[in-house]
Design an enzyme around this catalytic site. Structure first.
Site, mmCIF file in Angstrom:
data_model
loop_
_atom_site.group_PDB
_atom_site.id
_atom_site.type_symbol
_atom_site.label_atom_id
_atom_site.label_comp_id
_atom_site.label_asym_id
_atom_site.label_seq_id
_atom_site.Cartn_x
_atom_site.Cartn_y
_atom_site.Cartn_z
ATOM 1 N N PRO A 105 -48.501 -39.104 92.401
ATOM 2 C CG PRO A 105 -49.571 -38.469 90.433
ATOM 3 C CD PRO A 105 -49.454 -39.786 91.389
ATOM 4 N N PRO A 106 -48.223 -35.842 93.677
ATOM 5 C CG PRO A 106 -46.856 -33.843 93.826
ATOM 6 C CD PRO A 106 -47.327 -35.103 92.934
ATOM 7 N N GLY A 109 -54.115 -37.840 97.640
ATOM 8 C CA GLY A 109 -54.829 -38.240 98.928
ATOM 9 C C GLY A 109 -54.009 -39.171 99.599
ATOM 10 C CE LYS A 110 -48.079 -39.459 97.578
ATOM 11 N NZ LYS A 110 -48.915 -38.393 96.910
ATOM 12 C CB THR A 111 -51.804 -36.999 103.648
ATOM 13 O OG1 THR A 111 -50.756 -36.605 102.949
ATOM 14 C CG2 THR A 111 -51.654 -36.536 105.064
ATOM 15 C CD GLU A 332 -54.908 -17.727 73.065
ATOM 16 O OE1 GLU A 332 -55.532 -18.909 73.313
ATOM 17 O OE2 GLU A 332 -53.856 -17.140 73.465
HETATM 18 P P1 ATP Z 1 -48.404 -34.960 98.777
HETATM 19 O O1 ATP Z 1 -47.671 -36.161 98.173
HETATM 20 O O2 ATP Z 1 -48.075 -33.570 98.251
HETATM 21 O O3 ATP Z 1 -48.198 -34.915 100.385
HETATM 22 P P2 ATP Z 1 -50.913 -36.094 99.298
HETATM 23 O O4 ATP Z 1 -51.005 -37.157 98.180
HETATM 24 O O5 ATP Z 1 -50.527 -36.450 100.656
HETATM 25 O O6 ATP Z 1 -49.848 -34.990 98.625
HETATM 26 P P3 ATP Z 1 -53.185 -35.185 100.434
HETATM 27 O O7 ATP Z 1 -52.456 -34.277 101.474
HETATM 28 O O8 ATP Z 1 -53.749 -36.404 100.917
HETATM 29 O O9 ATP Z 1 -52.275 -35.522 99.223
HETATM 30 O O10 ATP Z 1 -54.171 -34.109 99.700
HETATM 31 C C1 ATP Z 1 -54.257 -32.773 99.900
HETATM 32 C C2 ATP Z 1 -55.755 -32.262 100.051
HETATM 33 O O11 ATP Z 1 -56.308 -32.322 98.686
HETATM 34 C C3 ATP Z 1 -56.519 -33.208 100.829
HETATM 35 O O12 ATP Z 1 -56.640 -32.365 102.085
HETATM 36 C C4 ATP Z 1 -57.987 -33.166 100.156
HETATM 37 O O13 ATP Z 1 -58.677 -31.964 100.350
HETATM 38 C C5 ATP Z 1 -57.675 -33.044 98.871
HETATM 39 N N1 ATP Z 1 -57.464 -34.397 98.149
HETATM 40 C C6 ATP Z 1 -56.593 -34.819 97.566
HETATM 41 N N2 ATP Z 1 -57.143 -36.014 97.151
HETATM 42 C C7 ATP Z 1 -58.329 -36.309 97.450
HETATM 43 C C8 ATP Z 1 -59.126 -37.413 97.081
HETATM 44 N N3 ATP Z 1 -58.952 -38.459 96.396
HETATM 45 N N4 ATP Z 1 -60.197 -37.368 97.531
HETATM 46 C C9 ATP Z 1 -60.802 -36.226 98.145
HETATM 47 N N5 ATP Z 1 -59.828 -35.144 98.576
HETATM 48 C C10 ATP Z 1 -58.552 -35.312 98.028
#
Ligand code: ATP
Length: 488
Positions: A105-106, A109-111, A332
């Site tokens: 999911p978005p 932390g994939k990036t 609530e």
């Molecule tokens: P998308 O699918 O929307 O591109 P993504 O999975 O690539 O999202 P990232 O771009 O890696 O997500 O994460 C966005 C931000 O959220 C990061 O810059 C970081 O600050 C925080 N973050 C996300 N996942 C983690 C993690 N596992 N540990 C620490 N920080 C995280």
């Protein structure tokens, strides 16, 4: 060269005009060709290195700065051995790994993982999003695919690196099943070019190229992308569990003055379903709230308010009338009282400050992350959902429109009971249940629980009213304040 061609072209046109030739058709053709050339080149020069939002997010990142993804990181690190130890891989006769697909999911932390992979392997790093390849002009996407591979090789050479990692986020935009788009020729050509480039990757190349793709819709990808020899590895990057959330909170709280580290443990418990990105935003919001109050430290109340903000959105300026506020607080309080009676310790906070689309909100405090539910647990959830309307019924003898989303939630849970085979209908094939049978069974589950909820609230009417009064006065109640009122 371009200048010589333009100069000679103009010269020829002037000469033709002088000798009396009608140059209008020729001028028209030249203009058309010029416009075509202009558009093709306007679409072409994407600088993947800096133009991509993914690449802009910062420089180096290490795997230990990513929380809650230990098994995904281990799997990715294992795959990176192909980049780190190519001799060993080829000595064993192992087919080189060309692509790793991160699925999740978005905001999980994939990036970050792709960037950490680049620093872990000292590779050049290029990032782009699937949508950056797609234009309405035929052939542009395919050219961009070739360009990113060439740029990666050049960048690795400039950095004197033996490998390069190309990261493509939103891979489903570029790699969706062929034929699934309206303007499918352009999409298909772009995908075909990616396949061609991947097939051209060789273990003995210098620099070696590894492609990392990210998607949250792996089901949409063309099977050709997923076949062995292309994106060979799929790594699941899911939502973090409780310990993972705590680790992520610690990472983002490193540079922030937190009053007590136990706070982060509690926040992790209350944020089931939050992604890393939500947790990052949460720590940031908590710090902003503490700063607004001129507080030296970020405390529990700042985190509590920040959770509400991340879950529901900004506070609204809209001020409900007094009678509306009274009704919302009864509503609530009903949710909270039923939740605490059936499941002591399950309410984290209660508020009647309007936020996002809600006039009030009760936040649960789950003891542990839960992925499986018994019928009894699901029935409890239905009762909590119905309790707002039942509390209004207890006090006013009627209900308002404020329970609409509660009823939808209750209905969805009842449907889950039926489809999971734990209703009076027994085991069912969810797609074959006649609509009327499903409706009747859900209705009977809900009607039964509606009566039960109403009688519990009527029996505890005094407590219900005292919580509602306290809520009107304070606007927000925390767990301890609620428990005090229940035990008074
Ligand atoms: P998308 O699918 O929307 O591109 P993504 O999975 O690539 O999202 P990232 O771009 O890696 O997500 O994460 C966005 C931000 O959220 C990061 O810059 C970081 O600050 C925080 N973050 C996300 N996942 C983690 C993690 N596992 N540990 C620490 N920080 C995280």
């Amino acid at each position: 060269m371009k200048e010589i061609l333009i100069g000679s072209g103009l010269g020829i046109i002037v000469f033709l005009v002088i000798i009396g030739v009608n140059v209008t058709p020729l001028l028209f053709i030249v203009l058309l060709a010029g416009a075509f050339y202009f558009f093709m080149h306007m679409q072409n020069p994407v600088k993947f290195d800096d133009a991509s939002s993914a690449a802009r997010k910062g420089s180096q990142i290490r795997f230990d700065e990513i929380g809650g993804q230990d098994s995904a990181i281990n799997e990715l690190k294992e795959a990176l051995q192909f980049v780190l130890k190519p001799e060993k891989i080829s000595r064993m006769g192992i087919r080189p790994l060309k692509g790793v697909l991160l699925v999740g999911p978005p905001g999980t932390g994939k990036t970050l993982m792709a960037r950490a992979a680049a620093s872990f392997t000292s590779s050049a790093f290029l990032a782009a999003s699937g949508s950056e390849f797609i234009e309405m002009y035929a052939g542009v996407g395919a050219r961009r695919v070739r360009q990113i591979f060439n740029d990666a090789r050049k960048k690795a050479k400039n950095q004197q690196s033996e490998s390069a990692i190309i990261f493509i986020d939103e891979l489903e935009v570029l790699g969706a099943r062929r034929g699934s788009h309206d303007s499918h020729m352009e999409y298909d050509q772009t995908l075909n070019q990616l396949l061609v480039e991947m097939d051209g990757i060789n273990q003995n190349d210098n620099p070696r190229i590894l492609l990392i793709g990210a998607t949250n819709r792996a089901d949409m990808l063309d099977p050709a992308l997923l076949r062995p020899g292309r994106f060979d590895r799929q790594v699941q990057v899911g939502l973090p569990d409780k310990d993972g959330r705590e680790k992520i909170l610690q990472i983002h709280a490193r540079n922030k003055p937190i009053k007590d580290s136990i706070i982060l443990k509690n926040v992790a418990r209350e944020t089931f379903g939050f992604s890393g990105a939500h947790l990052e935003s949460l720590t940031n919001e908590a710090a902003i709230l503490a700063m607004r109050e001129n507080s030296e430290y970020i405390g529990e109340k700042h985190f509590s308010e920040a959770i509400n903000k991340v879950m529901l959105g900004e506070k609204l300026d809209r001020k409900p009338s007094n009678s509306e506020r009274e009704r919302v607080s009864i509503h609530e309080s009903g949710h909270a009282l039923i939740s605490e009676i059936i499941n002591p310790g399950s309410v984290a906070s209660l508020t009647i400050i309007p936020r996002g689309g809600a006039l009030g909100f009760m936040r649960k405090s789950p003891q542990d992350d839960q992925y499986l539910y018994t019928r009894q647990e699901l029935e409890t959830q239905i009762m909590i959902s119905l309790a707002g309307a039942m509390a209004e019924e207890t006090k006013y003898g009627d209900r308002s429109t404020g329970a609409r989303s509660d009823f939808k939630q209750a209905w969805d849970i009842a449907k889950e009971i039926v489809e999971s085979g734990i209703s009076a209908l027994g085991i069912v094939y969810s797609e074959a249940i006649p609509g009327e049978t499903l409706y009747e069974e859900c209705k009977s589950i809900i009607a039964n629980l509606e009566q039960k909820t109403l009688s519990i609230l009527q029996e505890n009417q005094d407590i219900l009213y005292s919580i509602a009064d306290a809520l009107i006065a304070a606007e927000t109640l925390n767990r301890n304040q609620m428990v005090e009122l229940i035990n008074a």
